[in-house]
Motif scaffolding. Structure first.
Motif, mmCIF file in Angstrom:
data_model
loop_
_atom_site.group_PDB
_atom_site.id
_atom_site.type_symbol
_atom_site.label_atom_id
_atom_site.label_comp_id
_atom_site.label_asym_id
_atom_site.label_seq_id
_atom_site.Cartn_x
_atom_site.Cartn_y
_atom_site.Cartn_z
ATOM 1 N N GLY A 108 1.294 -1.494 0.101
ATOM 2 C CA GLY A 108 -0.029 -0.165 -0.003
ATOM 3 C C GLY A 108 0.790 0.999 0.257
ATOM 4 N N ASP A 109 1.743 1.281 -0.189
ATOM 5 C CA ASP A 109 3.144 2.606 -0.337
ATOM 6 C C ASP A 109 3.765 2.246 -1.225
ATOM 7 N N GLN A 110 4.071 4.005 -1.890
ATOM 8 C CA GLN A 110 4.987 3.611 -3.209
ATOM 9 C C GLN A 110 6.319 4.630 -2.592
ATOM 10 N N PRO A 111 6.897 4.449 -1.621
ATOM 11 C CA PRO A 111 7.980 4.636 -1.038
ATOM 12 C C PRO A 111 8.842 6.087 -1.991
ATOM 13 N N GLU A 112 9.228 7.100 -1.508
ATOM 14 C CA GLU A 112 10.628 7.734 -2.008
ATOM 15 C C GLU A 112 11.922 7.645 -1.175
ATOM 16 N N LEU A 113 13.022 7.318 -1.890
ATOM 17 C CA LEU A 113 14.365 7.389 -1.413
ATOM 18 C C LEU A 113 15.077 8.054 -1.557
ATOM 19 N N ASP A 114 15.674 8.975 -0.253
ATOM 20 C CA ASP A 114 16.502 10.598 -1.381
ATOM 21 C C ASP A 114 18.091 9.263 -1.113
ATOM 22 N N PRO A 115 18.796 9.838 -2.175
ATOM 23 C CA PRO A 115 20.186 8.575 -1.265
ATOM 24 C C PRO A 115 20.675 8.686 -0.556
ATOM 25 N N GLY A 116 21.314 7.709 0.483
ATOM 26 C CA GLY A 116 21.737 6.873 1.350
ATOM 27 C C GLY A 116 20.115 6.394 1.915
ATOM 28 N N ASP A 117 18.856 6.951 1.708
ATOM 29 C CA ASP A 117 18.049 6.513 2.661
ATOM 30 C C ASP A 117 17.266 4.705 2.694
ATOM 31 N N SER A 118 16.926 4.250 3.293
ATOM 32 C CA SER A 118 16.411 2.933 3.165
ATOM 33 C C SER A 118 15.004 2.809 3.676
ATOM 34 N N TYR A 119 14.588 1.437 2.770
ATOM 35 C CA TYR A 119 12.756 1.315 2.949
ATOM 36 C C TYR A 119 12.547 -0.401 3.403
ATOM 37 N N GLN A 120 11.983 -1.151 4.423
ATOM 38 C CA GLN A 120 11.679 -1.932 4.836
ATOM 39 C C GLN A 120 10.815 -2.482 5.159
ATOM 40 N N TYR A 121 10.007 -3.773 4.707
ATOM 41 C CA TYR A 121 8.936 -3.622 4.958
ATOM 42 C C TYR A 121 8.805 -5.515 4.779
ATOM 43 N N THR A 122 7.636 -5.987 5.409
ATOM 44 C CA THR A 122 7.618 -7.382 5.502
ATOM 45 C C THR A 122 6.352 -7.507 4.994
ATOM 46 N N SER A 123 6.077 -9.048 3.766
ATOM 47 C CA SER A 123 4.301 -9.109 3.453
ATOM 48 C C SER A 123 4.627 -10.513 3.347
ATOM 49 N N GLY A 124 4.229 -11.987 3.355
ATOM 50 C CA GLY A 124 4.210 -12.305 2.876
ATOM 51 C C GLY A 124 3.149 -13.390 1.705
ATOM 52 N N CYS A 125 3.400 -14.989 1.841
ATOM 53 C CA CYS A 125 2.743 -15.512 -0.076
ATOM 54 C C CYS A 125 2.749 -16.858 0.802
ATOM 55 N N PRO A 126 1.491 -17.401 0.711
ATOM 56 C CA PRO A 126 1.358 -19.073 0.833
ATOM 57 C C PRO A 126 1.539 -19.583 -0.236
ATOM 58 N N LEU A 127 1.722 -21.733 -0.163
ATOM 59 C CA LEU A 127 2.343 -21.924 -1.212
ATOM 60 C C LEU A 127 1.086 -23.372 -0.649
ATOM 61 N N SER A 128 1.309 -23.672 -1.736
ATOM 62 C CA SER A 128 0.564 -25.416 -1.558
ATOM 63 C C SER A 128 1.282 -26.688 -1.995
ATOM 64 N N THR A 129 2.421 -26.379 -1.816
ATOM 65 C CA THR A 129 3.421 -26.651 -1.693
ATOM 66 C C THR A 129 4.141 -26.688 0.152
ATOM 67 N N PRO A 130 5.407 -27.504 0.334
ATOM 68 C CA PRO A 130 6.556 -26.862 1.393
ATOM 69 C C PRO A 130 7.500 -26.596 0.604
ATOM 70 N N SER A 131 7.754 -26.419 -0.302
ATOM 71 C CA SER A 131 8.981 -25.213 -0.621
ATOM 72 C C SER A 131 8.090 -24.838 -1.700
ATOM 73 N N GLY A 132 9.245 -23.781 -2.955
ATOM 74 C CA GLY A 132 9.319 -22.462 -3.730
ATOM 75 C C GLY A 132 10.109 -21.921 -3.880
ATOM 76 N N PHE A 133 10.015 -21.310 -4.573
ATOM 77 C CA PHE A 133 10.666 -19.789 -4.468
ATOM 78 C C PHE A 133 10.530 -18.397 -5.222
ATOM 79 N N MET A 134 10.610 -17.298 -5.136
ATOM 80 C CA MET A 134 9.814 -16.304 -5.417
ATOM 81 C C MET A 134 10.888 -15.481 -6.284
ATOM 82 N N VAL A 135 11.410 -14.803 -7.419
ATOM 83 C CA VAL A 135 11.735 -13.637 -8.430
ATOM 84 C C VAL A 135 10.893 -12.237 -8.515
ATOM 85 N N GLY A 136 11.191 -11.335 -8.933
ATOM 86 C CA GLY A 136 10.905 -10.136 -8.627
ATOM 87 C C GLY A 136 11.421 -8.742 -9.881
ATOM 88 N N ARG A 137 10.712 -7.778 -9.424
ATOM 89 C CA ARG A 137 11.262 -6.795 -9.903
ATOM 90 C C ARG A 137 10.393 -5.645 -9.217
#
Length: 130
Positions: A71-100
């Motif tokens: 729900g956010d579109q963070p803006e970062l100045d040089p040297g800034d950091s932004y951290q968030y936590t989200s989640g993912c359910p799967l129907s199998t006991p393993s998997g992987f994610m990749v993105g951009r």
């Protein structure tokens, strides 16, 4: 931890299994992931959108995209950091994610930065990208 750097913007991912929200007997496994974005560049940037490719242990792929993150579109100045936590359910006991992420700089230029591929494995399982 998994890391990628694109255009001097670092993305670090730390996944963790949520045993209390998972129901293995019902083929429901839930992970959370904490992402830290570090703007190591010399320009202001804004995160506009995200794209995820989620692959479960059976090879089924789901694609997810949308504006911003949590729900956010963070803006970062040089040297800034932004951290968030989200989640993912799967129907199998393993998997992987990749993105951009789609970013925009102060000149109005849009560009993409990589989210590193990361593994979703049970704590008792072997950790590896599937």
């Amino acid at each position: 931890m998994y890391s990628a750097v694109t255009r001097n913007i670092a993305v670090n991912v730390e996944p963790f299994y949520l045993e209390d929200q998972s129901e293995p007997a019902e083929s429901r496994y839930v992970w959370a992931y904490r992402i830290t974005i570090d703007n190591q560049s010399d320009e202001w940037v804004k995160l506009l959108a995200r794209y995820w490719q989620i692959t479960d242990g059976g090879g089924r792929v789901e694609e997810v995209s949308g504006e911003g993150v949590v729900g956010d579109q963070p803006e970062l100045d040089p040297g800034d950091s932004y951290q968030y936590t989200s989640g993912c359910p799967l129907s199998t006991p393993s998997g992987f994610m990749v993105g951009r992420y789609t970013m925009q700089n102060g000149k109005g230029e849009m560009f993409e930065i990589d989210i590193p591929a990361f593994s979703l494995d049970l704590p008792s399982g072997k950790r590896s990208l599937n």
